[in-house]
Design a protein around this motif. Structure first.
Motif, PDB file in Angstrom:
ATOM      1  N   LEU A  44       0.831  -1.206   0.000  1.00  0.00           N
ATOM      2  CA  LEU A  44       0.000   0.000   0.000  1.00  0.00           C
ATOM      3  C   LEU A  44       0.869   1.261   0.000  1.00  0.00           C
ATOM      4  N   LEU A  47       2.212   1.905  -3.410  1.00  0.00           N
ATOM      5  CA  LEU A  47       1.181   2.426  -4.312  1.00  0.00           C
ATOM      6  C   LEU A  47       1.011   3.934  -4.147  1.00  0.00           C
ATOM      7  N   GLY A  51       1.696   6.984  -6.569  1.00  0.00           N
ATOM      8  CA  GLY A  51       0.626   7.925  -6.889  1.00  0.00           C
ATOM      9  C   GLY A  51       1.058   9.362  -6.721  1.00  0.00           C
ATOM     10  N   TRP A  56      -1.284  12.282  -8.253  1.00  0.00           N
ATOM     11  CA  TRP A  56      -2.595  12.173  -7.626  1.00  0.00           C
ATOM     12  C   TRP A  56      -2.860  13.417  -6.788  1.00  0.00           C
ATOM     13  N   LEU A 164     -10.892   1.381   0.178  1.00  0.00           N
ATOM     14  CA  LEU A 164      -9.578   1.968  -0.094  1.00  0.00           C
ATOM     15  C   LEU A 164      -9.220   3.000   0.976  1.00  0.00           C
ATOM     16  N   GLU A 208      -9.591   4.403 -11.317  1.00  0.00           N
ATOM     17  CA  GLU A 208      -8.277   3.918 -10.906  1.00  0.00           C
ATOM     18  C   GLU A 208      -8.315   3.392  -9.475  1.00  0.00           C
ATOM     19  N   GLN A 209      -9.177   3.964  -8.635  1.00  0.00           N
ATOM     20  CA  GLN A 209      -9.338   3.440  -7.279  1.00  0.00           C
ATOM     21  C   GLN A 209      -9.818   1.990  -7.297  1.00  0.00           C
ATOM     22  N   GLU A 211      -9.214  -0.297  -9.556  1.00  0.00           N
ATOM     23  CA  GLU A 211      -8.087  -1.165  -9.910  1.00  0.00           C
ATOM     24  C   GLU A 211      -7.095  -1.270  -8.753  1.00  0.00           C
ATOM     25  N   LEU A 212      -6.879  -0.155  -8.053  1.00  0.00           N
ATOM     26  CA  LEU A 212      -5.996  -0.183  -6.892  1.00  0.00           C
ATOM     27  C   LEU A 212      -6.501  -1.167  -5.846  1.00  0.00           C
ATOM     28  N   ILE A 216      -4.810  -4.494  -4.026  1.00  0.00           N
ATOM     29  CA  ILE A 216      -4.665  -4.572  -2.571  1.00  0.00           C
ATOM     30  C   ILE A 216      -5.301  -5.845  -2.039  1.00  0.00           C
TER      31      ILE A 216
END
Length: 250
Positions: A44, A47, A51, A56, A164, A208-209, A211-212, A216
């Motif tokens: 995490l 990531l 980002g 981001w 998330l 995109e969240q 896919e994140l 995870i």
């Protein structure tokens, strides 16, 4: 029954050698279990570092919260005909566990205020300094209320995925913020809703969240498998020495 002294010494030496190997295996198991516990957080963190490099947008948690509400301070009981009430002990390792539940009889108005909805994030606002701020996403079936040591965050799911956000709150970055912003009381620490909503967080767009979160969840599943395997290894290691002694004397 005992053999001659020289044979006893040989057996004791052999048992000591095998037990030493078991001790080495136990140390490896502990190291593996510890590493499994850090896999999700390391992933995490990587990531969100990536980002940041990808631009981001910087937010605070409150940008995605439509409502933050404290739970009930009414005294709960064992009457299972009432509504079960989640307490701080029900939040474990980012999940809600339903063991050791207490209940309350709530009026319709109280139910409107206190019942949880799927996607609500339940945050522990009072605990030890290391555990204050731990959270989980409510996804249980049926009616559940929550106690006063918890804060319910209702999320704008058009802008952010609750799972998330909860993963970030539970991450080392989220834990560090809670630790820094906590208010220390006698034996316990506290974080209020305002401090909670000021937690800095960078997030991409909603697609995109999604896919994140998939990535995870894959890493979390892997970590759970490793922990389960190491638990079995621990049971097997615990049985080896009695087995060795049994063989020695039989």
């Amino acid at each position: 029954p005992l053999p001659p002294i020289e044979e006893q010494r040989r057996i004791v030496g052999r048992i000591g050698t095998l037990n030493g190997k078991c001790d080495g295996a136990r140390q490896l198991r502990l190291a593996s279990t510890h590493e499994a516990a850090t896999i999700s957080d390391s992933h995490l963190s990587a990531l969100f570092i990536e980002g940041h490099q990808r631009g981001w947008k910087q937010h605070v948690l409150g940008n995605f919260v439509t409502e933050a509400r404290y739970g009930t301070s009414q005294k709960t009981n064992d009457d299972v005909s009432g509504t079960p009430v989640l307490r701080m002990g029900n939040i474990q390792d980012g999940e809600l566990l339903t063991g050791d539940l207490k209940c309350l009889h709530l009026s319709d108005a109280e139910k409107t205020a206190l019942l949880l909805r799927p996607g609500d994030i339940v945050v522990n606002r009072t605990n030890s300094a290391e555990l204050v701020g731990k959270c989980a996403v409510f996804q249980l079936g049926g009616d559940f209320a929550y106690a006063s040591y918890l804060i319910r965050l209702r999320i704008d799911t058009e802008r952010a995925i609750p799972e998330l956000l909860a993963a970030y709150i539970n991450s080392s970055a989220g834990r560090a913020y809670m630790f820094a912003e906590r208010k220390q009381m006698t034996g316990q620490a506290n974080v209020n809703a305002q401090k909670l909503k000021m937690l800095p967080i960078r997030l991409p767009g909603l697609d995109e969240q999604v896919e994140l979160l998939k990535g995870i969840e894959r890493v979390r599943s892997l970590a759970k498998q490793i922990r389960a395997q190491q638990h079995l290894v621990g049971l097997e290691l615990g049985a080896i020495l009695p087995s060795i002694l049994n063989q020695a004397f039989s």
